[in-house]
Scaffold this motif. Structure first.
Motif, PDB file in Angstrom:
ATOM      1  N   GLN A   1       1.001  44.335  44.850  1.00  0.00           N
ATOM      2  CA  GLN A   1       1.937  44.021  43.772  1.00  0.00           C
ATOM      3  C   GLN A   1       3.261  43.514  44.320  1.00  0.00           C
ATOM      4  OE1 GLN A   1       1.785  47.897  42.028  1.00  0.00           O
ATOM      5  NE2 GLN A   1       0.169  47.367  40.566  1.00  0.00           N
ATOM      6  N   LEU A   2       3.692  44.083  45.452  1.00  0.00           N
ATOM      7  CA  LEU A   2       4.927  43.621  46.074  1.00  0.00           C
ATOM      8  C   LEU A   2       4.802  42.162  46.507  1.00  0.00           C
ATOM      9  CD1 LEU A   2       7.768  44.330  47.076  1.00  0.00           C
ATOM     10  CD2 LEU A   2       6.734  45.123  49.209  1.00  0.00           C
ATOM     11  N   ALA A   3       3.650  41.786  47.032  1.00  0.00           N
ATOM     12  CA  ALA A   3       3.428  40.387  47.411  1.00  0.00           C
ATOM     13  C   ALA A   3       3.511  39.481  46.188  1.00  0.00           C
ATOM     14  CB  ALA A   3       2.080  40.242  48.101  1.00  0.00           C
ATOM     15  N   ALA A   4       2.959  39.934  45.058  1.00  0.00           N
ATOM     16  CA  ALA A   4       3.037  39.137  43.834  1.00  0.00           C
ATOM     17  C   ALA A   4       4.477  39.008  43.347  1.00  0.00           C
ATOM     18  CB  ALA A   4       2.158  39.770  42.757  1.00  0.00           C
ATOM     19  N   LEU A   5       5.247  40.094  43.447  1.00  0.00           N
ATOM     20  CA  LEU A   5       6.655  40.044  43.061  1.00  0.00           C
ATOM     21  C   LEU A   5       7.445  39.131  43.990  1.00  0.00           C
ATOM     22  CD1 LEU A   5       6.975  43.848  42.344  1.00  0.00           C
ATOM     23  CD2 LEU A   5       7.312  42.046  40.634  1.00  0.00           C
ATOM     24  N   ALA A   6       7.117  39.162  45.279  1.00  0.00           N
ATOM     25  CA  ALA A   6       7.768  38.251  46.217  1.00  0.00           C
ATOM     26  C   ALA A   6       7.481  36.805  45.853  1.00  0.00           C
ATOM     27  CB  ALA A   6       7.299  38.552  47.640  1.00  0.00           C
TER      28      ALA A   6
END
Length: 201
Positions: free
Chosen positions: A8-13
């Motif tokens: 999810q952090l990668a998607a937010l990035a």
């Protein structure tokens, strides 16, 4: 709204690498949104990992990803300094430009405030916002913040003025609020209050 896992952090990035605000605006004192897209994405990931690694009861930052269903929209943060004593928090946020102006920012801030006041026992929430940031100023007014002076900083070699805003627990309690459900706090509650040596026991 939830603490993101690495996927999810990668998607937010990826959202951070996209369009965040009109060209020429400077919404943050740390001008990370003016980095090239890949560096913006990396900044979001590194900052999130850093806040986790540096957590202490007297200085913590709790970051959440904001999602609409599974679609990532941006991130919000709740910060405490000497929280066991002061019981004050600060909030910050960013959203992808396509998600702005739809009420997501207001709902996310309201959820942070519910966590702070109702679950952690905060007595006040503080915010500092540039005087020309109409969107953030509007969110604060909707949620009941009151003027609390100004602060002056330096951005790009020039002085900038921010409005300091304060929302007390009493003012928060007097307002009609959207329903918020907090899940998973109890196992983590000691991290907000325990003395540092308690983390090693």
């Amino acid at each position: 709204m939830r603490p993101p896992d690495d996927g999810q952090l990668a998607a937010l990035a990826g959202v951070a690498a996209g369009d965040l605000h009109p060209s020429g605006e400077r919404p943050f004192l740390t001008p990370w949104t003016h980095l090239p897209p890949q560096q913006r994405a990396l900044y979001v990931v590194q900052q999130h990992w850093l806040t986790r690694a540096q957590w202490r009861p007297d200085a913590w930052t709790l970051e959440f990803g904001v999602f609409h269903g599974v679609q990532p929209l941006g991130m919000v943060a709740l910060r405490g300094r000497e929280f066991p004593i002061l019981r004050e928090v600060r909030t910050s946020s960013w959203l992808g430009r396509s998600a702005q102006g739809q009420g997501f920012g207001t709902e996310a801030r309201a959820a942070l405030l519910q966590l702070a006041f109702e679950e952690l026992g905060a007595v006040a929430a503080l915010s500092e916002v540039f005087q020309d940031n109409a969107a953030s100023q509007g969110v604060s007014r909707k949620l009941g913040y009151r003027p609390d002076g100004i602060s002056r900083d330096v951005l790009d070699g020039q002085p900038v003025v921010s409005d300091r805003l304060r929302l007390t627990r009493e003012d928060w309690a007097a307002r009609v609020r959207v329903p918020v459900t907090v899940v998973g706090l109890e196992p983590c509650r000691c991290l907000f209050f325990a003395p540092e040596r308690g983390l090693l026991q």
